[in-house]
Each structure stands twice: as structure tokens, then as C-alpha cells.
Design an enzyme around this catalytic site. Structure first.
Site, PDB file in Angstrom:
ATOM      1  N   LYS A   1       0.842  -1.204   0.000  1.00 24.80           N
ATOM      2  CA  LYS A   1       0.000   0.000   0.000  1.00 24.80           C
ATOM      3  C   LYS A   1       0.875   1.252   0.000  1.00 24.80           C
ATOM      4  O   LYS A   1       2.031   1.189   0.452  1.00 24.80           O
ATOM      5  CB  LYS A   1      -0.959  -0.023   1.198  1.00 24.80           C
ATOM      6  CG  LYS A   1      -0.269   0.033   2.575  1.00 24.80           C
ATOM      7  CD  LYS A   1       0.038   1.445   2.996  1.00 24.80           C
ATOM      8  CE  LYS A   1       0.875   1.508   4.255  1.00 24.80           C
ATOM      9  NZ  LYS A   1       1.520   2.808   4.444  1.00 24.80           N
TER      10      LYS A   1
ATOM     11  N   TYR B   1      -3.863   3.942   6.552  1.00 22.70           N
ATOM     12  CA  TYR B   1      -4.354   3.210   7.714  1.00 22.70           C
ATOM     13  C   TYR B   1      -5.606   3.876   8.284  1.00 22.70           C
ATOM     14  O   TYR B   1      -6.575   3.207   8.671  1.00 22.70           O
ATOM     15  CB  TYR B   1      -3.279   3.135   8.800  1.00 22.70           C
ATOM     16  CG  TYR B   1      -2.104   2.270   8.433  1.00 22.70           C
ATOM     17  CD1 TYR B   1      -2.220   0.878   8.434  1.00 22.70           C
ATOM     18  CD2 TYR B   1      -0.885   2.833   8.089  1.00 22.70           C
ATOM     19  CE1 TYR B   1      -1.137   0.074   8.107  1.00 22.70           C
ATOM     20  CE2 TYR B   1       0.205   2.040   7.750  1.00 22.70           C
ATOM     21  CZ  TYR B   1       0.065   0.670   7.768  1.00 22.70           C
ATOM     22  OH  TYR B   1       1.147  -0.123   7.434  1.00 22.70           O
TER      23      TYR B   1
END
Length: 368
Positions: A128, A213
Site C-alpha cells: 500500500k 491506515y
């Protein structure tokens, strides 16, 4: 001697079958990963995790540092043919030991190496954020679909016991009707020369790193997709670390149920926190998404208790992530965090940046 047309066709068919067989792993062996990028994450975090895996193993390494790649390969008992540079990466198509490529490179290189891996006939795990733009994400998905290869994004928290238990508690109404989620992620970036502080490599600042996140937590804790976002950036441009990218950015997400999420990412303070408030209680994780040492509390009816989640099937969240893709390749199932999941995040990330720049709310549901 002349070879007839029938013999040519039979020979071609045999070659095709042979080539296909090379690309298939024997059913009794773990699937082989090639780790692309031997930086702190690929080398220091991911490679050691293969010792905790059941369905995955290290099969190759790819690096721009030939000496480092050869050293790592030797330490893990890999043959010389399993060491690649970025220049000869495409030759990985001829290595039957490699089933999956894990892209652990700076963000701006994710799309290129995902697409090259798919063209080489390999399944892909991409770290990511998926890429630096929606257009790149779409190109990555298209390349993997064209090659009939799996694409998974390295959202490790979907395999982390505390986050999994928090999701379960939220879905089962442990805190009642969800009204508000607060999620903050950040750390103090050090050297101004770090690649994460270079726009050309990172695509942005804290939002493109720790912000993922916070965004993911808001989505998986509510179980909804946001319909609008309002964002604001706070960056001291006199700080040599932030001449190219943002430091702190905060955004509010609105959800169809009426729930609100307040999210934040930063590169100038340490924070790792998820809080869900419902009309009957709360679920709180702090730290929430670290590699280990996470904690969680459940508050309800005026009482609070610390929650210890049940042990998951995997030894670690990383092993669970690695083995999940291997099992999806074996079974034909789609990963729970597929390329489409990464694309959804990137669409919201682009909207967050637009909102912060323009000082206005951006609708995500197509409404004006």
C-alpha cells in the site's frame, strides 16, 4: 526430412502444455514469492515472515543492489538464477519457482512493476498505497485481468487479530449503532532525504503512507463506503522535510447511515489510534495497527474491559497476508483485499487532496 502439418501442430501443442505446466506449482509445495525491493520493509519485515508461513516461501529477490541481492539469496539458500535486477526483471517469467511477485518499492513504482509482473505471468501482491493515482490503479487491475492473474494489496490489518476482532464487534453491535469513528496515524519522519518525502517517489506525504491506515480503518470499522469528504492540510513549509509533500492532513468522512469519521495522518508526531463510538458504547484500539503490541478496550453500560482477541489461524498478520494470496491462487478465489479495494481507497485519497486544496466538501456518491 519434412515435417508434416499435423506433426507441427502436435509439437506446438506439446510445447504449450509444457509451458503451462512450468507456470503451475506442484500441489504439495508452498507457492514461491519474489520480493521486489530489498529496503527496510521487504528485507527487514516481509522476508523473515516466510518462516511463519504454511503456504508461501521465498523464491527470488529483486534489487538494484546486486551485492545485497546476492547476499540475501545466499542467506536463504536461493540459487543464483533467483536473483534479479530491475533491468532483467522481466526474465522472471522463465522462473517456474516464482508464482507471486510482492512489490515493496516506492509508491511511484508500484504500477510499473505490477504490470510487468502480470505480463510475466505472475500473480501480484502490491504494498500500500496501491499506486499514486486512480489511473494507475485502473491500469494495474486491467493488466492483471488480461493476464488472468490475481492482484492483492498489502493491507495487513485485515489479517491482524485486534483489528479483526474490532470489525467483528462493530458488526455485531457491541457498541450499538455506529455514530462516530476517530482514527489517527502518524510518526515523526526524520531525514529530509527520505524517499517518502519526495513527491516524485511517494506521490504525496503522510496521506499516502499513514493516511491509508486511517482511511482503511474508517471504512472497515463502519462497514460502509463514504459519500462525502471534507479535508484540511496543515504543513510548515519552512521545515526542510516538507518542501515537497504535506505533513498533517485531516479529513471528515460522511457515511450513508449518518455516521461520521474524523481521520488524520501526520509525519511530525507519533499516533496510532482507532476509536469507534456507538449509541451504547465504544470500541477503542491504541496502539491499533502496529506490527505487534496492539491493545483494545470495549466500553458498554458504564463498564470498560480490555479485550484480548482469539488467536487467528496464522502465526502473524504478515504470514496470514502472504498465505491468503497463495491460497487464493490455489483455489481461484478473489483476495479479500483485491486491487479493487486499493482502487476504492485511491479514489477517496484523490478526493481528500482536492478538498484540502479547494477548501470545500467533495461528494463521493455522484451527487452535486
Amino acid at each position: 526430412m519434412d515435417i508434416g502439418r499435423r506433426d507441427l501442430l502436435l509439437s506446438a501443442a506439446a510445447l504449450t502444455v509444457g509451458s503451462s505446466a512450468i507456470g503451475r506449482a506442484a500441489p504439495d509445495r508452498p507457492l514461491g514469492y519474489a520480493i521486489v525491493g530489498l529496503g527496510s520493509y521487504g528485507l527487514g519485515v516481509i522476508i523473515p515472515q516466510f518462516a511463519n508461513c504454511t503456504h508461501s516461501r521465498l523464491a527470488a529477490v529483486v534489487s538494484g543492489d546486486a551485492a545485497k541481492a546476492q547476499r540475501v539469496a545466499a542467506e536463504h539458500g536461493l540459487p543464483a538464477r533467483s536473483v534479479y535486477s530491475y533491468a532483467n526483471f522481466d526474465a522472471i517469467r522463465d522462473n517456474p519457482d516464482v508464482d507471486i511477485v510482492y512489490v515493496c518499492l516506492p509508491n511511484s513504482m508500484h504500477a510499473e512493476y505490477t504490470i510487468r509482473a502480470a505480463k510475466a505471468g505472475k500473480h501480484v501482491m502490491c504494498e500500500k498505497p496501491m499506486a499514486v493515482s486512480v489511473a494507475e490503479c485502473e491500469a494495474m487491475i486491467a493488466a492483471c485481468k488480461k493476464a488472468n492473474r490475481k492482484l492483492m494489496i498489502g493491507y495487513r490489518c485485515h489479517f491482524e487479530p485486534f483489528n479483526l476482532e474490532a470489525m467483528r464487534l462493530a458488526r455485531t453491535g457491541a457498541a450499538g449503532k455506529i455514530r462516530y469513528v476517530r482514527t489517527e496515524h502518524g510518526f515523526t519522519q526524520g531525514s529530509p532525504s527520505a524517499w517518502r518525502l519526495k513527491r516524485a517517489l511517494a506521490g504525496g506525504g503522510s496521506l499516502m503512507d499513514m493516511g491509508v491506515y486511517s482511511l482503511q480503518a474508517a471504512r472497515y470499522m463502519t462497514g460502509e463506503e463514504p459519500i462525502a469528504v471534507t479535508a484540511r492540510e496543515s504543513t510548515d513549509r519552512r521545515d526542510p522535510r516538507f518542501t515537497e509533500v504535506e505533513d498533517m492532513i485531516e479529513w471528515t468522512l460522511e457515511f450513508p447511515s449518518g455516521a461520521i469519521a474524523g481521520c488524520q495522518s501526520m509525519y511530525s508526531a507519533n499516533q496510532n489510534h482507532i476509536l469507534l463510538m456507538g449509541d451504547k458504547g465504544r470500541i477503542e484500539l491504541e496502539p491499533a495497527t502496529r506490527y505487534d503490541g496492539n491493545h483494545m478496550w470495549l466500553g458498554r453500560d458504564g463498564r470498560e474491559r480490555e479485550v484480548t482477541p482469539p488467536a487467528g489461524p496464522a502465526k502473524t498478520q504478515f504470514a496470514g497476508q502472504l498465505d491468503h494470496l497463495a491460497q487464493c491462487v490455489r483455489s481461484g478465489r478473489e483476495p479479500i483485499v483485491s486491487g479493487e479495494e486499493g482502487l476504492r481507497d485511491m479514489r477517496i485519497v484523490e478526493a481528500i487532496y482536492r478538498s484540502a486544496r479547494g477548501g470545500r466538501t467533495i461528494r463521493l456518491d455522484g451527487r452535486a
